[in-house]
Design a protein around this motif. Structure first.
Motif, PDB file in Angstrom:
ATOM      1  N   ASP A  32      -6.084  -8.529  37.590  1.00 41.66           N
ATOM      2  CA  ASP A  32      -7.147  -8.395  36.608  1.00 41.66           C
ATOM      3  C   ASP A  32      -8.187  -9.472  36.892  1.00 41.66           C
ATOM      4  O   ASP A  32      -7.913 -10.663  36.760  1.00 41.66           O
ATOM      5  CB  ASP A  32      -6.531  -8.582  35.213  1.00 41.66           C
ATOM      6  N   TYR A  33      -9.352  -9.051  37.299  1.00 45.95           N
ATOM      7  CA  TYR A  33     -10.345 -10.044  37.726  1.00 45.95           C
ATOM      8  C   TYR A  33     -10.770 -10.961  36.586  1.00 45.95           C
ATOM      9  O   TYR A  33     -11.109 -12.122  36.810  1.00 45.95           O
ATOM     10  CB  TYR A  33     -11.563  -9.360  38.345  1.00 45.95           C
ATOM     11  N   THR A  34     -10.738 -10.477  35.349  1.00 46.13           N
ATOM     12  CA  THR A  34     -11.134 -11.359  34.242  1.00 46.13           C
ATOM     13  C   THR A  34     -10.113 -12.492  34.074  1.00 46.13           C
ATOM     14  O   THR A  34     -10.470 -13.601  33.690  1.00 46.13           O
ATOM     15  CB  THR A  34     -11.254 -10.580  32.920  1.00 46.13           C
ATOM     16  N   GLN A  35      -8.858 -12.168  34.378  1.00 42.73           N
ATOM     17  CA  GLN A  35      -7.818 -13.197  34.334  1.00 42.73           C
ATOM     18  C   GLN A  35      -8.125 -14.274  35.377  1.00 42.73           C
ATOM     19  O   GLN A  35      -8.022 -15.475  35.107  1.00 42.73           O
ATOM     20  CB  GLN A  35      -6.466 -12.550  34.610  1.00 42.73           C
ATOM     21  N   MET A  36      -8.531 -13.825  36.569  1.00 44.09           N
ATOM     22  CA  MET A  36      -8.854 -14.781  37.626  1.00 44.09           C
ATOM     23  C   MET A  36     -10.076 -15.611  37.235  1.00 44.09           C
ATOM     24  O   MET A  36     -10.105 -16.834  37.430  1.00 44.09           O
ATOM     25  CB  MET A  36      -9.092 -14.020  38.935  1.00 44.09           C
ATOM     26  N   TRP A  37     -11.084 -14.955  36.679  1.00 44.65           N
ATOM     27  CA  TRP A  37     -12.266 -15.705  36.231  1.00 44.65           C
ATOM     28  C   TRP A  37     -11.858 -16.800  35.246  1.00 44.65           C
ATOM     29  O   TRP A  37     -12.311 -17.931  35.344  1.00 44.65           O
ATOM     30  CB  TRP A  37     -13.267 -14.778  35.532  1.00 44.65           C
ATOM     31  N   ASN A  93      -7.344 -23.864  36.238  1.00 37.50           N
ATOM     32  CA  ASN A  93      -5.992 -23.579  36.735  1.00 37.50           C
ATOM     33  C   ASN A  93      -6.031 -23.194  38.211  1.00 37.50           C
ATOM     34  O   ASN A  93      -5.071 -23.414  38.943  1.00 37.50           O
ATOM     35  CB  ASN A  93      -5.348 -22.444  35.943  1.00 37.50           C
ATOM     36  N   VAL A  94      -7.116 -22.566  38.602  1.00 32.46           N
ATOM     37  CA  VAL A  94      -7.258 -22.088  39.979  1.00 32.46           C
ATOM     38  C   VAL A  94      -8.481 -22.751  40.609  1.00 32.46           C
ATOM     39  O   VAL A  94      -9.552 -22.789  40.016  1.00 32.46           O
ATOM     40  CB  VAL A  94      -7.405 -20.549  39.983  1.00 32.46           C
ATOM     41  N   TRP A  95      -8.282 -23.275  41.818  1.00 32.12           N
ATOM     42  CA  TRP A  95      -9.380 -23.932  42.529  1.00 32.12           C
ATOM     43  C   TRP A  95      -9.891 -23.083  43.698  1.00 32.12           C
ATOM     44  O   TRP A  95     -10.982 -23.312  44.197  1.00 32.12           O
ATOM     45  CB  TRP A  95      -8.926 -25.288  43.079  1.00 32.12           C
ATOM     46  N   ALA A  98     -17.566 -12.478  40.689  1.00 37.60           N
ATOM     47  CA  ALA A  98     -16.934 -13.683  40.145  1.00 37.60           C
ATOM     48  C   ALA A  98     -17.937 -14.834  40.138  1.00 37.60           C
ATOM     49  O   ALA A  98     -18.073 -15.557  39.145  1.00 37.60           O
ATOM     50  CB  ALA A  98     -15.700 -14.046  40.975  1.00 37.60           C
ATOM     51  N   TYR A  99     -18.649 -14.961  41.253  1.00 31.73           N
ATOM     52  CA  TYR A  99     -19.633 -16.049  41.347  1.00 31.73           C
ATOM     53  C   TYR A  99     -20.753 -15.847  40.330  1.00 31.73           C
ATOM     54  O   TYR A  99     -21.144 -16.781  39.620  1.00 31.73           O
ATOM     55  CB  TYR A  99     -20.191 -16.100  42.769  1.00 31.73           C
ATOM     56  N   VAL A 100     -21.237 -14.636  40.254  1.00 33.36           N
ATOM     57  CA  VAL A 100     -22.338 -14.335  39.329  1.00 33.36           C
ATOM     58  C   VAL A 100     -21.919 -14.670  37.895  1.00 33.36           C
ATOM     59  O   VAL A 100     -22.712 -15.190  37.110  1.00 33.36           O
ATOM     60  CB  VAL A 100     -22.750 -12.851  39.456  1.00 33.36           C
ATOM     61  N   ASN A 101     -20.676 -14.398  37.576  1.00 32.74           N
ATOM     62  CA  ASN A 101     -20.218 -14.610  36.204  1.00 32.74           C
ATOM     63  C   ASN A 101     -19.784 -16.040  35.912  1.00 32.74           C
ATOM     64  O   ASN A 101     -19.735 -16.436  34.751  1.00 32.74           O
ATOM     65  CB  ASN A 101     -19.057 -13.660  35.892  1.00 32.74           C
TER      66      ASN A 101
END
Lengths: 384, 314
Positions: free
Chosen positions: A245-250, A257-259, A267-270
């Motif tokens: 789920d990309y929103t989870q990754m965002w 939590n994620v680097w 993802a970058y745009v958001n």
């Protein structure tokens, strides 16, 4: 390759990636498929070529578009409805494998929107015919580098429309951007802060880090595939999660939590306004996805489908696609002065032909050994 | 003559009852036909088709293989999917998870069911309703809710990080609370506990309380009465509860995916991926059939120890 399972639950209409790649599809399509006879090659509908089809006035006129959720937005094909054609009927798929499965089971549609890597699969199902590009005025304005990926044996089976990178997004406050490599996704120094996407492309990225040229990663010999798989298994201990789920990754990137995460441009745009992030198009070359419309061989709305594709290919639709979703569009006439300059720069929208060409980018293509790749990826996931 | 006319041969059905028995049989057949048809059409036939597909007796796609055991061989020879019970084979990983969750659920549910059946008195059905109320919400939403609660920036860890609470420092996380095996067990246990409590409740409620009184009268302590009378008599409910959790969680895939992190890949996820992601249906069919066989064998084993009537009817 893409799509999000969780999103089908969340029902977020904001983007077409708002769906789960769920079990429901598998179940439903499995039952449907079970009721269908074996696909017989050659059992096609009308032959290709406009001459074989009735004129547009005699067509039923209700186009059935099989699409990603979110791609039913009217502005994506506004020229079509402005021309007086009836708004298409939309059905949605959650991932292209699911769309293939339903198609194999006999599900009917006029146009579908798969990634270019799956065109051959649709041809293998004897489900699609080439487009007549002379019926699509905007086709001449589309990026030839992309359109070439929509060709099989010189015929334009897909009008490639939207594209994006599968690069790496990093938190620049924790990670050195100068490394500029897919190695971020396997780096021991980032242990516990790495997020992979649930895709066998991770294995291809591992192979690229190991020195395999990007264009060769789509069809690696067994020893290379094995080496890349083992590399992933070895580095699996560094992974915080494998996102679907990309929103989870965002959220994970936003919250720290994620680097380093496998990410698409959206993802970058958001995220860029919220936290210090950089979008990495690795020095090994970035794997890119491209997708567009394919035409069903049984369509009764051949000319309507071409009008629909032409509307999608319009520069105005493309501009809005970039600004709303953060994806690229194949039309080269898009007015980039109306796009965030940072987005233009980061994604190289000012020179898409160069930036999408090898060795800068390796666009998605048919994986002849997809099952072997998928099983290797399963093995990676099972070994973490 | 009159006597002969009224005597019926031994074993023969009395006149006048035969039509009623026929009617009874007819009614039974009519009542059974619907569920039976449903089961055949939507369970037996699909399972048979999947079984046939796994060996290529039925094919759908151009690159499907005909009449082959290749996918079964691949499955049995792969260390990824099967291997030994103590290995990291996905099937055994799922078995271990299911066992853990089932045992946890039974242990947590038993006191609840005991309280409801033997202590709560007239309020027991009201309380039972309260306990099963979470079932009114979607399974998926309940799992998603735990994701919101457990994640590093979720309610629990944020609370613990609050300076006034001071359990965690700023930036410190409890790693095992989310994206972990613990999270899978915890969330699955939460999801299944109310369901597990039901068969145990039914078994306990059907206990003859005179037996408990007799045990006390004979000098047994409460603990001895529980251990020697209550628990053995409620075992059918306990076994049923265990089975009710063990079987569905064996193929579980959504909870591990949502809260299990990278180590949450289970056998169910592999099956799901074969169908929905890999377009590897024949292999997925082989895995599915193996799971069905495994569940069928488990049911047969547990069935020997399970008195269904004592659980269902009391």
């Amino acid at each position: 390759m893409r799509g999000s399972e969780l999103d089908v639950v969340l029902r977020n209409p904001a983007t077409r990636r708002t769906f789960l790649r769920g079990m429901g599809v598998a179940g439903a399509t499995g039952i449907l498929a079970a009721c269908r006879k074996s696909v017989e090659p050659g059992a096609t509908g009308p032959a290709s070529g406009a001459a074989s089809y009735a004129p547009i006035e005699q067509e039923p006129g209700l186009l059935h578009a099989y699409e990603w959720a979110g791609y039913d937005a009217g502005w994506l094909y506004s020229n079509y409805t402005k021309s007086g054609y009836e708004k298409p009927k939309f059905s949605f798929f959650v991932n292209t494998e699911g769309a293939l499965a339903k198609t194999a089971a006999g599900f009917g549609w006029d146009t579908d929107h798969p990634e270019v890597g799956y065109i051959q699969d649709f041809i293998n199902l004897d489900a699609i015919v080439p487009w007549d590009t002379s019926l699509i005025p905007n086709f001449a304005r589309l990026n030839p580098v992309l359109e070439k990926t929509g060709q099989i044996n010189g015929q334009q089976y897909e009008i490639v429309l939207d594209w994006g990178y599968s690069g790496v997004i990093i938190r620049s406050d924790h990670v050195d951007p100068s490394i500029n490599s897919y190695s971020y996704l396997f780096d021991d120094d980032l242990a516990g802060h790495i997020s992979w996407f649930d895709s066998n492309w991770i294995i291809q990225m591992a192979a690229m880090v190991q020195g395999v040229p990007g264009n060769e990663t789509f069809d690696m010999p067994p020893d290379q595939l094995e080496a890349a798989k083992n590399f992933c298994i070895e580095k699996g201990k560094n992974v915080y999660n494998i996102w679907t789920d990309y929103t989870q990754m965002w959220d994970d990137v936003r919250q720290g939590n994620v680097w380093a995460a496998y990410a698409w441009p959206d993802a970058y745009v958001n995220l860029k306004a919220d936290v210090p992030v950089q979008y990495i198009r690795p020095k090994e070359g970035v794997l890119s996805w491209a997708e567009g419309l394919v035409l069903r061989n049984t369509t009764q709305d051949y000319h309507h489908a071409h009008q629909f594709a032409d509307a999608w290919a319009d520069a105005g639709a493309g501009l809005k696609l970039i600004n709303v979703y953060g994806y690229g569009h194949a039309n080269l006439d898009i007015d980039l002065s109306k796009v965030d300059p940072d987005v233009v720069k980061v994604f190289g929208l000012d020179d898409p032909q160069t930036n999408l060409s090898e060795p800068a980018s390796f666009i998605d293509r048919f994986q002849p050994q997809r099952k072997a790749y998928n099983r290797a990826w399963e093995e990676v996931k099972a070994s973490i | 003559m009159a006597v002969e006319a009224t005597v019926e041969p031994a074993g023969a059905a009395p006149r006048g009852r035969r039509p009623r028995r026929h009617a009874h049989v007819g009614a039974t057949a009519a009542l059974l036909s619907g569920p039976l048809l449903w089961t055949i059409v939507f369970f037996v036939v699909p399972v048979v088709l999947v079984a046939m597909y796994s060996v290529g007796f039925v094919t759908l796609l151009r690159d499907d293989q005909y009449n082959t055991l290749a996918f079964w061989r691949l499955f049995f020879s792969s260390s990824v999917y099967l291997n030994t019970p103590f290995s990291e084979g996905l099937f055994w990983r799922s078995v271990r998870m299911s066992l853990g969750v089932s045992v946890t659920c039974v242990l947590l549910s038993y006191p609840v069911a005991y309280m409801l059946a033997l202590v709560a008195g007239r309020r027991k059905y009201t309380l039972l309703l309260v306990i099963i109320a979470p079932f009114l919400t979607s399974y998926l939403l309940r799992v998603l809710a735990w994701r919101v609660l457990l994640n590093p920036n979720g309610v629990i860890q944020t609370f613990l990080r609050d300076p006034r609470v001071g359990v965690l420092h700023e930036g410190q996380n409890i790693a095992w609370l989310y994206n972990s095996t613990f999270a899978i067990y915890f969330v699955l246990a939460y999801v299944w506990v109310p369901f597990v409590a039901l068969p145990i409740f039914v078994a306990l409620e059907s206990l003859d309380l005179h037996l408990l009184e007799a045990s006390t009268d004979l000098g047994a302590s409460r603990w001895t009465t529980f251990r020697r009378v209550t628990l053995p008599l409620s075992m059918p409910g306990v076994i049923a509860a265990f089975v009710f959790v063990f079987i569905p969680t064996l193929g579980e895939y959504i909870t591990p995916q949502l809260v299990g992190g990278p180590g949450g890949h289970m056998f169910g996820n592999a099956i799901q991926a074969s169908f929905a992601e890999s377009f590897d249906w024949q292999f997925g069919s082989a895995m599915s059939m193996f799971l069905i066989f495994a569940v069928a064998i488990l049911l047969a084993i547990f069935g020997r120890y399970l008195n269904v009537r004592s659980v269902a009817a009391g």
